[in-house]
Design an enzyme around this catalytic site. Structure first.
Site, short mmCIF file in Angstrom:
data_model
loop_
_atom_site.label_atom_id
_atom_site.label_comp_id
_atom_site.label_asym_id
_atom_site.label_seq_id
_atom_site.Cartn_x
_atom_site.Cartn_y
_atom_site.Cartn_z
N SER A 1 -7.97 82.93 45.18
CA SER A 1 -8.96 81.85 45.21
C SER A 1 -8.90 81.15 46.56
CB SER A 1 -8.65 80.84 44.11
OG SER A 1 -9.37 79.65 44.37
N HIS B 1 -12.12 85.20 44.95
CA HIS B 1 -12.59 84.21 43.98
C HIS B 1 -13.04 82.95 44.73
CE1 HIS B 1 -12.60 82.43 39.89
NE2 HIS B 1 -12.12 81.33 40.46
N ASP C 1 -14.52 79.14 44.31
CA ASP C 1 -14.65 78.03 43.37
C ASP C 1 -15.69 77.03 43.85
OD1 ASP C 1 -12.68 78.53 41.26
OD2 ASP C 1 -11.22 78.43 42.88
N MET D 1 -17.69 73.62 43.08
CA MET D 1 -17.55 72.40 42.26
C MET D 1 -18.56 71.35 42.73
SD MET D 1 -13.44 72.05 42.33
CE MET D 1 -12.38 73.45 41.99
N HIS E 1 -17.19 81.40 40.87
CA HIS E 1 -16.93 80.61 39.67
C HIS E 1 -17.66 79.28 39.82
CE1 HIS E 1 -13.46 78.34 37.34
NE2 HIS E 1 -14.62 78.25 36.70
N MET F 1 -18.50 75.80 38.79
CA MET F 1 -18.11 74.62 38.00
C MET F 1 -19.14 73.54 38.28
SD MET F 1 -14.04 74.94 38.67
CE MET F 1 -14.28 76.10 40.01
N MET G 1 -9.84 79.66 31.38
CA MET G 1 -9.13 78.72 32.26
C MET G 1 -7.77 78.37 31.63
SD MET G 1 -11.12 78.25 34.83
CE MET G 1 -10.00 77.08 35.63
N GLY H 1 -6.73 73.19 42.46
CA GLY H 1 -5.71 74.23 42.52
C GLY H 1 -4.33 73.60 42.35
N ASP I 1 -7.58 82.17 35.05
CA ASP I 1 -7.64 81.34 36.26
C ASP I 1 -6.88 80.04 36.03
OD1 ASP I 1 -8.39 79.98 38.56
OD2 ASP I 1 -10.53 79.93 38.08
N GLY J 1 -2.86 78.38 37.63
CA GLY J 1 -1.41 78.42 37.49
C GLY J 1 -0.84 79.82 37.36
N GLY K 1 -4.62 81.05 43.39
CA GLY K 1 -4.86 80.27 44.60
C GLY K 1 -3.58 79.99 45.33
N SER K 2 -2.82 79.01 44.83
CA SER K 2 -1.62 78.60 45.56
C SER K 2 -0.56 79.69 45.61
CB SER K 2 -1.05 77.31 44.97
OG SER K 2 -1.15 77.30 43.58
C1 DX5 Z 1 -9.49 75.51 39.45
C2 DX5 Z 1 -10.02 76.76 40.06
C3 DX5 Z 1 -9.00 77.78 40.36
C4 DX5 Z 1 -7.95 77.37 41.35
C5 DX5 Z 1 -6.68 78.08 40.94
O1 DX5 Z 1 -10.54 74.73 39.00
O2 DX5 Z 1 -10.97 77.36 39.20
O3 DX5 Z 1 -9.61 79.01 40.78
O4 DX5 Z 1 -8.24 77.69 42.67
O5 DX5 Z 1 -5.64 77.63 41.74
P1 DX5 Z 1 -4.12 77.92 41.34
O6 DX5 Z 1 -3.96 79.40 41.32
O7 DX5 Z 1 -3.37 77.25 42.44
O8 DX5 Z 1 -3.91 77.30 39.99
ZN ZN Z 2 -11.75 79.40 39.67
#
Ligand code: DX5
Ligand code: ZN
Length: 215
Positions: A7, A30, A32, A34, A63, A65, A136, A143, A174, A176, A196-197
């Site tokens: 991500s 990926h 995101d 928002m 994705h 949101m 989710m 993230g 998606d 953690g 992501g992280s």
């Molecule tokens: C959160 C996003 C995720 C986010 C995941 O709303 O949809 O895609 O980037 O980040 P990690 O992998 O750090 O939880």
């Molecule tokens: Zn996402």
């Protein structure tokens, strides 16, 4: 074999081109999106997808949101998304249907997303018509949050529905996802892992991607 979708929410946006190169050993990218309404955070939009499309051949998994996502399907499809996913909580069922129909018109792959509060059965009216279901495992918006293990039974329940009604459908998870939680979601039935992280926070992104694959 499981697909890994880093991500870019956790990437350095000032050097996004290089950040994409860092994760080229992954499968999908990926993205995101928002809107500050469906979730409290604001991230990136159509122009960034358009720029990404110019610098990579990776599959762009976008994705959304955003409230009433049907309003933006044309724009994201024209920008070069390969797959668009919409939250079932972001509109009434006719609006979700209209969004999926717009994706069909553009020939992009279709996904639906469930917030942690939304039950597995919510996918049933759509399951035969979609290419991907995204579960989710954090509250969407940011993230770096802690994985919600209470979503594992929901992942397993949706895997059963997929086997029954649409075996080609992907099951993506998606939030953690890291080398500790990845085996748990794979065991429950996921075949696409967003991270992501765990990828962008690692000094060696390629090694982090291998670790998520269990290699
Ligand atoms: C959160 C996003 C995720 C986010 C995941 O709303 O949809 O895609 O980037 O980040 P990690 O992998 O750090 O939880
Ligand atoms: Zn996402």
């Amino acid at each position: 074999m499981v697909k890994i979708a880093p991500s870019i929410l956790s990437a350095d946006f000032a050097r996004l081109g290089q950040e994409v190169q860092r994760v080229e050993s992954a499968d999908w990218l990926h993205v995101d999106v928002m809107d500050g309404m469906f979730v409290s955070n604001i991230s990136i939009g159509v122009p960034v997808v358009k720029s990404l499309r110019k610098v990579t051949d990776m599959f762009l998994d976008v994705h959304l949101m955003i409230e009433k996502p049907v309003r933006y399907i044309d724009a994201f499809a024209q920008a070069g998304a390969d797959l668009l996913s919409v939250h079932l909580e972001a509109d009434m069922p006719p609006g979700i249907r209209a969004a999926l129909e717009a994706m069909d018109r553009h020939g992009v792959k279709k996904g639906i997303v469930l917030r942690p509060i939304t039950a597995a059965e919510a996918v049933l009216p759509y399951i035969k018509d979609v290419d991907l279901i995204l579960v989710m495992t954090v509250e969407p918006g940011f993230g770096g949050q802690k994985f919600m293990a209470d979503q594992l039974p929901k992942i397993a329940a949706i895997r059963k529905y997929i086997q029954q009604y649409n075996p080609a459908c992907h099951l993506e998870v998606d939030g953690g996802v890291d080398p500790v939680t990845a085996p748990q979601v794979i065991q429950a039935g996921a075949d696409v892992l967003v991270a992501g992280s765990a990828v962008y926070g690692a000094p060696d992104a390629a090694a982090a991607i291998r670790a998520l694959r269990g290699q």
